[in-house]
Design a protein around this motif. Structure first.
Motif, mmCIF file in Angstrom:
data_model
loop_
_atom_site.group_PDB
_atom_site.id
_atom_site.type_symbol
_atom_site.label_atom_id
_atom_site.label_comp_id
_atom_site.label_asym_id
_atom_site.label_seq_id
_atom_site.Cartn_x
_atom_site.Cartn_y
_atom_site.Cartn_z
ATOM 1 N N HIS A 91 38.877 41.058 50.994
ATOM 2 C CA HIS A 91 38.880 42.172 51.753
ATOM 3 C C HIS A 91 38.056 43.285 51.201
ATOM 4 O O HIS A 91 37.461 43.945 52.056
ATOM 5 C CB HIS A 91 40.540 42.728 51.802
ATOM 6 N N TRP A 92 37.893 43.284 49.893
ATOM 7 C CA TRP A 92 37.087 44.321 49.203
ATOM 8 C C TRP A 92 35.607 44.253 49.566
ATOM 9 O O TRP A 92 34.845 44.992 49.987
ATOM 10 C CB TRP A 92 37.230 44.278 47.652
ATOM 11 N N GLU A 93 34.979 42.857 49.574
ATOM 12 C CA GLU A 93 33.668 42.846 49.753
ATOM 13 C C GLU A 93 33.395 42.830 51.135
ATOM 14 O O GLU A 93 32.217 43.060 51.353
ATOM 15 C CB GLU A 93 33.403 41.109 49.245
ATOM 16 N N GLU A 94 34.233 42.364 51.873
ATOM 17 C CA GLU A 94 34.207 42.511 53.349
ATOM 18 C C GLU A 94 33.977 44.018 53.950
ATOM 19 O O GLU A 94 33.154 44.444 54.651
ATOM 20 C CB GLU A 94 35.028 41.725 54.133
ATOM 21 N N THR A 95 34.980 44.724 53.197
ATOM 22 C CA THR A 95 35.050 46.150 53.628
ATOM 23 C C THR A 95 33.996 46.889 53.154
ATOM 24 O O THR A 95 33.199 47.847 53.625
ATOM 25 C CB THR A 95 36.190 46.873 52.994
ATOM 26 N N TYR A 106 33.696 42.591 43.790
ATOM 27 C CA TYR A 106 35.001 43.092 43.190
ATOM 28 C C TYR A 106 34.927 42.742 41.693
ATOM 29 O O TYR A 106 35.595 43.472 40.798
ATOM 30 C CB TYR A 106 36.191 42.246 43.904
ATOM 31 N N TRP A 107 34.305 41.808 41.206
ATOM 32 C CA TRP A 107 34.248 41.292 39.763
ATOM 33 C C TRP A 107 33.368 42.476 39.013
ATOM 34 O O TRP A 107 32.808 43.117 39.781
ATOM 35 C CB TRP A 107 33.466 40.029 39.494
ATOM 36 N N LYS A 108 33.901 42.658 37.906
ATOM 37 C CA LYS A 108 33.158 43.798 37.055
ATOM 38 C C LYS A 108 33.225 43.309 35.609
ATOM 39 O O LYS A 108 34.147 42.933 35.041
ATOM 40 C CB LYS A 108 33.676 45.269 37.076
ATOM 41 N N ALA A 109 32.000 43.494 34.843
ATOM 42 C CA ALA A 109 31.726 42.930 33.715
ATOM 43 C C ALA A 109 32.857 44.105 32.626
ATOM 44 O O ALA A 109 33.025 45.298 32.869
ATOM 45 C CB ALA A 109 30.410 43.336 32.899
ATOM 46 N N GLY A 110 33.498 43.355 31.777
ATOM 47 C CA GLY A 110 34.571 44.032 30.933
ATOM 48 C C GLY A 110 35.963 44.361 31.512
ATOM 49 O O GLY A 110 36.703 45.129 30.957
ATOM 50 N N ALA A 111 36.192 43.827 32.803
ATOM 51 C CA ALA A 111 37.348 44.245 33.475
ATOM 52 C C ALA A 111 38.048 43.186 33.841
ATOM 53 O O ALA A 111 39.142 43.182 34.536
ATOM 54 C CB ALA A 111 37.089 45.074 34.683
ATOM 55 N N MET A 112 37.801 41.962 33.354
ATOM 56 C CA MET A 112 38.622 40.800 33.737
ATOM 57 C C MET A 112 39.257 40.188 32.641
ATOM 58 O O MET A 112 39.399 40.941 31.539
ATOM 59 C CB MET A 112 37.396 39.595 34.207
ATOM 60 N N TYR A 113 40.313 39.347 33.011
ATOM 61 C CA TYR A 113 41.018 38.989 31.872
ATOM 62 C C TYR A 113 40.607 38.277 30.805
ATOM 63 O O TYR A 113 39.571 37.442 30.730
ATOM 64 C CB TYR A 113 41.973 37.601 32.943
ATOM 65 N N ARG A 114 41.178 38.521 29.627
ATOM 66 C CA ARG A 114 40.581 38.048 28.374
ATOM 67 C C ARG A 114 41.320 36.799 27.826
ATOM 68 O O ARG A 114 40.915 36.119 26.744
ATOM 69 C CB ARG A 114 41.179 39.142 27.376
ATOM 70 N N GLY A 115 42.241 36.280 28.777
ATOM 71 C CA GLY A 115 43.059 35.344 28.162
ATOM 72 C C GLY A 115 44.326 35.965 27.401
ATOM 73 O O GLY A 115 44.383 37.024 27.368
ATOM 74 N N SER A 116 45.260 35.211 26.984
ATOM 75 C CA SER A 116 46.352 35.598 26.192
ATOM 76 C C SER A 116 46.148 36.118 25.074
ATOM 77 O O SER A 116 45.177 35.831 24.539
ATOM 78 C CB SER A 116 47.576 34.513 26.225
ATOM 79 N N GLY A 117 46.968 37.088 24.408
ATOM 80 C CA GLY A 117 46.794 37.700 23.273
ATOM 81 C C GLY A 117 46.841 36.794 22.124
ATOM 82 O O GLY A 117 47.954 35.902 22.377
#
Length: 827
Positions: free
Chosen positions: A281-285, A290-301
Motif C-alpha cells: 500500500h505504501w509503495e503504490e500510494t 518502504y524499506w529504510k537503512a537503519g530502520a529494519m529489524y536487528r534480530g533478537s537482543g
C-alpha cells in the motif's frame, strides 16, 4: 489509461497530503527524550529483565503505580500540588510508559478512574536531571509508607490498603512491560538520535497514518506494521496521550489503536501478512520505498552476561585523540555508510528492444569497503524485488550500467549489450548529511553510436545510514620465518627465528608499527638473574618503544596506562582475563553480546573465541568491544581507544596460548590452568605469534542490513563452509537457513525461504556460497537457488507469488514485535 507521469504526480500529491497532518507535539525533541529514558531503563534491568528482583518488582509495580503515582498525578492535574512540575520516579515512569503505549486502554482507564486523561504535561522525567526534592517531599507526605525511589527491602512492608485499592486498572501491566522491554535494542543505534534521520522518520510516520486513513476509507482491513523509525515516532506520540488522541482523531476520524500483542514473525502469520500489505500500500500510494537503512529489524537482543550490574570504582575519562595511541600509531580516519539500493523502473526503452534487462552497480572509484560490481534486476521489468546491501565510504559516485541480455544463440561476447550509463553522487547527500533516502529518475548517457528521441531513464531508490567512523582493518604479519602471511598462528613446536618481528598493517597495506616479543634480564643476585618479557614496538620513524612489560603476575601496557591480568580459575564472574586502566575490559570465553551467534550454528567451537567486554557506569551490564579469534588470531575491535591495547593484548595472549599448547580454550573453564599460564608467560623460549586484527570504532558492522522486523526463525543445516550471519524465515518445509549450500557456505545472509519442501536458504548454491544475500524465495529451493560457484552477493529478493513464500513480513503490529521483511512484488 493513466500515464506514468500522471501516476507519479498523483503519488506525490498523496505524500503532500500526508505531510499536512498536524501533530501538536514536538516529536523530534520528544523522540530524543524517549531514547534517553529507554537507555536509563536499560541500565536498570531489574525493571524488566528477569530474576528475583525484577519478578518482585513486576508483581509489586501494578499496585505501586496505581496506589501512588496515578493518584498523585490526578491531584496535581486537578489543582497543582507543587510549584513546579512533578518529577516522576524511574520505576513508576517505566510502568506509566508501557500503560500509555496502549492508548485506547489508557484513555478508558483514566476516564473511568479519574474522569479525564492524565497527561504528560507538567511532568518531568527523572532522567533529565531535574531537582526532585520537592516532588519527593510531596510523595512522602501522601505516602509515608512508600519510598519515592523504589527500594526492594523497604517495599516488603507494603501498606495493606494498596491491595484493596478502589481506583486500580486491571490492565495487565506486567505483560505490557515484558512486551516492551525488547524495543530499546532495536532503536539503540547511534543514528536513531540523528536529527535528519528523525525528521525523515516523522515524515514517514505521517505517511503511515495517511496509509491507514486511505485503507479505512476503502474499507480495506489491513493490519499496518511500521518499520522501526516509524515505530519510534509512533511510540513518542502516544506518550503524550491528550495530544495523541486529539491529533489522530482529527487525522483519521478515530483513535488509532496500538496492538503490540503479536510477536510471531513466521511466514503467513499476522505480522508477516500485515507488513507485506503495508509495504504494498505504501509503495503504490506514494511511489516511495518502504524499506529504510537503519530502520529494519536487528534480530533478537543478545543474551546478557550477568543480571547484576557492574559497579566500577574507576573514574571514567575519555582518552583524548592526542593520547598514547596517537603518539605511537597513526590510524586513518575513514567514514563508512550502509547503503540499501533498489532499481525500481526503466522508461523510454527503444521500441525494437528485445531481451532481458539488468543493471550493474559499482563505485566509479572503488574504495576498500566496496570494490566489486553488483547485478540487480529491475522491479518493473522482472516483477522481482532485489535490494542491494553494501557498505562504502560516503564519497564518490555510484555508477550504473543498464545491460540488455539476449536470449538468442549468439556468441557469449554478443549476448550482453550496454544500453546506457549513469552516476549518482554520494557527496550530494552525505557530505554533509542532507538526505538519507532518495528515489528519483536518473537519465542515462547512451552508449556510443546510439541515438534515441528520448533518453532512457532508471528509477533508482537508495537509502543511507548516517556515516560513522569506519572499521580499522589491521593485520599482523610476521616479517621473517613465515612464508604465508595469512597463517597467523604457526604450528605448535615449529622453531621460530630469534629475531622475527610482526608488522601491523592497515587494509590498504600501509604499515603502522612493528611488534616484537623480547627478553629482558634483571640482576637479582650475583649468581642468579630473573628473565622478564617485553613487547616492543618499532614505529615508522625507526624509533623503538616499550609497549608492555611483564611485572609479577600481570602485564603492564603502554607505560602503565593499562594492566592485563590473568584471573584465577576460581573466578565466578565468568571472565578469564581483565584489562584495566581508565576503563575496565573483561575477556570472556566464546562469542558474547553483539558477537553472539544468532542465525546459524557454526561448526567452529565457542572455545575458539574470546569476547572483550567493557563495563562502566554507562554500560553496567557490559558492552562488547572486541572479539578475538584464538585459532586464526584475528581480532575485531569496535572502539578506537581500544585498538592499540587490543593489538598488544592479542599479541601477548597468542604467545601465552602457544606456550601452553592451546589451539583454543577448553570448553570447561575449570580445566584452564590459569596459574600455569602465568608461569608459562615467564618463559622466554618461544617467539610471539602472528595475528590479524579488524578494528572498528563504532559498533559491529558485520551485516547492518536490517531488513525486516519479522519472519526471523532459524537457519538450517550448513554446507562445509558453514554459514555467517544468516537470518532465515522458514516456511512449512525445507531445511531453511542456508540448507544445501556448497563448500563455501553462506556469508551475511538474510532470507525468507520458499514454502513447501524446498531446500531454502541459498539452496543449490555452488562452491562459492552466497555472500550478503537477502531473499524471499520461490517455493521449492528458495533462497538464491541455482547460483553457480561464485554464489550471490548482497541482495534482497522477493520471489514469485503462488508457490513463493510471499514477503517475509511480520512486524510489531504497531509496536513491540517489530517490522517485517521485504514484501515480494512479482506479478
Amino acid at each position: 489509461m493513466e500515464t506514468q507521469m500522471e501516476r507519479e504526480k498523483e503519488q506525490e500529491l498523496e505524500w503532500l497530503k500526508a505531510q499536512k497532518i498536524e501533530i501538536t507535539v514536538d516529536l523530534l525533541a520528544a523522540a530524543k527524550q524517549q531514547l534517553q529514558f529507554l537507555a536509563a531503563v536499560d541500565k536498570n534491568r531489574w525493571l524488566y529483565d528477569g530474576g528475583f528482583e525484577s519478578e518482585y518488582f513486576l508483581g509489586f509495580s501494578h499496585k505501586l503505580y496505581n496506589a501512588c503515582w496515578l493518584p498523585l498525578l490526578a491531584k496535581h492535574a486537578e489543582s497543582p500540588i507543587s510549584e513546579g512540575p512533578l518529577v516522576v520516579p524511574l520505576d513508576c515512569e517505566w510502568i506509566w510508559h508501557c500503560h500509555r503505549l496502549n492508548p485506547l486502554r489508557y484513555k478508558s482507564d483514566c476516564v473511568e478512574l479519574y474522569g479525564k486523561i492524565l497527561d504528560y504535561s507538567d511532568v518531568v522525567s527523572s532522567v533529565k536531571g531535574a531537582c526532585k526534592k520537592q516532588t519527593e517531599e510531596i510523595w512522602n507526605r501522601f505516602y509515608p509508607d512508600e519510598r519515592y525511589d523504589f527500594d526492594l527491602a523497604f517495599s516488603e512492608a507494603v501498606n495493606e490498603k494498596i491491595s484493596t485499592l478502589e481506583k486500580c486498572t486491571n490492565y495487565d501491566l506486567v505483560s505490557a512491560v515484558k512486551r516492551q522491554s525488547p524495543f530499546f535494542y532495536q532503536v539503540s543505534r547511534p543514528h536513531m538520535n540523528n536529527d535528519i534521520f528523525l525528521q525523515e522518520a516523522i515524515a514517514r510516520y505521517k505517511g503511515f497514518l495517511h496509509i491507514i486513513k486511505r485503507n479505512w476509507e476503502k474499507s480495506i482491513n489491513c493490519f499496518s506494521v511500521p518499520t522501526y523509525d516509524i515505530d519510534l515516532i509512533w511510540h513518542t506520540h502516544q506518550l503524550h496521550p491528550v495530544s495523541y488522541c486529539k491529533d489522530v482523531s482529527q487525522a483519521l476520524g478515530r483513535i488509532l489503536a496500538h496492538d503490540d500483542m503479536d510477536s510471531d514473525r513466521s511466514k503467513g502469520k499476522k505480522l508477516d501478512v500485515g507488513f507485506s500489505g503495508t509495504t504494498r500500500h505504501w509503495e503504490e500510494t506514494f511511489g516511495r520505498r518502504y524499506w529504510k537503512a537503519g530502520a529494519m529489524y536487528r534480530g533478537s537482543g543478545p543474551s546478557p552476561l550477568t543480571t547484576i550490574p557492574f559497579q566500577s570504582n574507576i573514574l571514567s575519562k575519555e582518552l583524548e585523540k592526542s593520547n598514547q595511541n596517537k603518539k605511537i600509531i597513526e590510524l586513518s580516519e575513514v567514514k563508512i555508510v550502509e547503503v540499501l539500493l533498489e532499481i525500481v523502473g526503466v522508461k523510454n526503452l527503444p521500441e525494437r528492444h528485445k531481451g532481458k534487462l539488468f543493471v550493474m552497480v559499482n563505485k566509479k572509484h572503488p574504495d576498500v569497503f566496496f570494490n566489486d560490481k553488483r547485478r540487480l534486476t529491475i522491479l518493473s521489468e522482472s516483477g522481482e524485488k532485489y535490494v542491494a546491501s553494501f557498505q562504502c565510504e560516503p564519497k564518490g559516485e555510484l555508477f550504473f550500467e543498464l545491460v540488455s541480455h539476449s536470449s538468442s544463440n549468439l556468441p557469449l561476447t554478443k549476448l550482453c549489450k550496454t544500453m546506457g550509463t549513469a552516476s549518482f553522487s554520494l557527496e550530494d547527500f552525505l557530505n554533509p548529511v542532507s538526505e538519507l533516502s532518495v528515489e528519483r529518475w536518473v537519465q542515462l548517457q547512451p552508449s556510443s553510436g546510439e541515438m534515441c528521441s528520448k533518453p532512457i531513464c532508471l528509477r533508482i531508490a537508495v537509502s543511507f545510514s548516517v556515516p560513522i567512523q569506519a572499521p580499522y582493518e589491521l593485520r599482523m604479519i610476521r616479517s621473517r620465518g613465515q612464508s604465508k602471511p595469512y597463517c597467523f598462528f604457526p604450528l605448535s613446536g615449529r622453531e621460530q627465528h630469534a629475531n622475527s618481528y610482526t608488522s601491523v598493517v592497515e587494509k590498504t597495506g600501509a604499515e603502522i608499527i612493528n611488534l616484537q616479543m623480547r627478553n629482558s634480564t634483571k640482576a637479582k643476585e650475583k649468581e642468579r638473574s630473573t628473565l622478564n618479557q617485553q613487547v616492543t614496538g618499532v614505529m615508522k620513524t625507526g624509533e623503538t618503544c616499550i609497549l608492555a612489560d611483564f611485572v609479577g603476575t600481570r602485564w603492564c601496557l603502554m607505560d602503565s596506562q593499562w594492566y592485563l591480568e590473568l584471573k584465577m580459575k576460581s573466578n565466578e564472574d565468568g571472565y578469564l582475563f581483565e584489562l584495566t586502566g581508565c576503563r575496565t575490559v573483561k575477556f570472556f570465553q566464546g562469542k558474547k553480546l553483539d558477537y553472539e551467534p544468532k542465525y546459524c550454528k557454526k561448526k567452529r567451537s565457542e572455545r575458539d573465541f574470546m569476547t572483550a567486554v567493557e563495563f562502566s557506569a554507562e554500560n553496567p551490564y557490559g558492552k562488547a568491544v572486541a572479539l578475538l579469534d584464538l585459532k586464526s588470531g584475528s581480532v575485531k575491535v569496535k572502539e578506537s581507544w581500544l585498538v592499540l591495547p587490543a593489538i598488544i593484548s592479542a599479541f601477548i595472549l597468542s604467545d601465552i596460548l602457544k606456550k601452553e599448547g592451546y589451539n583454543g580454550f577448553t570448553s570447561n573453564k575449570e580445566n584452564l590452568e590459569v596459574d600455569g599460564l602465568v608461569e608459562k608467560a615467564k618463559s622466554l623460549n618461544e617467539e610471539p605469534e602472528q595475528i590479524s586484527l579488524t578494528a572498528s570504532s563504532e559498533g559491529n558492522m558485520e551485516l547492518n542490513v536490517d531488513v525486516a522486523k519479522g519472519s526471523i526463525v532459524k537457519s538450517g543445516n550448513c554446507g562445509d563452509g558453514g554459514c555467517e550471519d544468516i537470518v532465515s524465515g522458514n516456511s512449512s518445509g525445507g531445511c531453511g537457513g542456508c540448507g544445501g549450500c556448497g563448500g563455501g557456505g553462506c556469508g551475511d545472509t538474510m532470507k525468507s525461504d520458499g514454502c513447501g519442501g524446498g531446500c531454502g536458504g541459498c539452496g543449490g548454491c555452488g562452491g562459492g556460497g552466497c555472500g550478503g544475500t537477502m531473499k524471499s524465495g520461490n517455493s521449492g529451493c528458495g533462497g538464491c537457488g541455482g547460483c553457480g560457484g561464485g554464489g550471490c552477493g548482497d541482495t534482497m529478493k522477493s520471489g514469485n507469488s503462488g508457490g513463493g513464500c510471499g514477503g517475509c513480513g511480520g512486524g510489531c503490529g504497531g509496536c513491540g514485535g517489530g517490522c517485517g521483511n521485504m514484501v515480494r512484488s512479482r506479478n
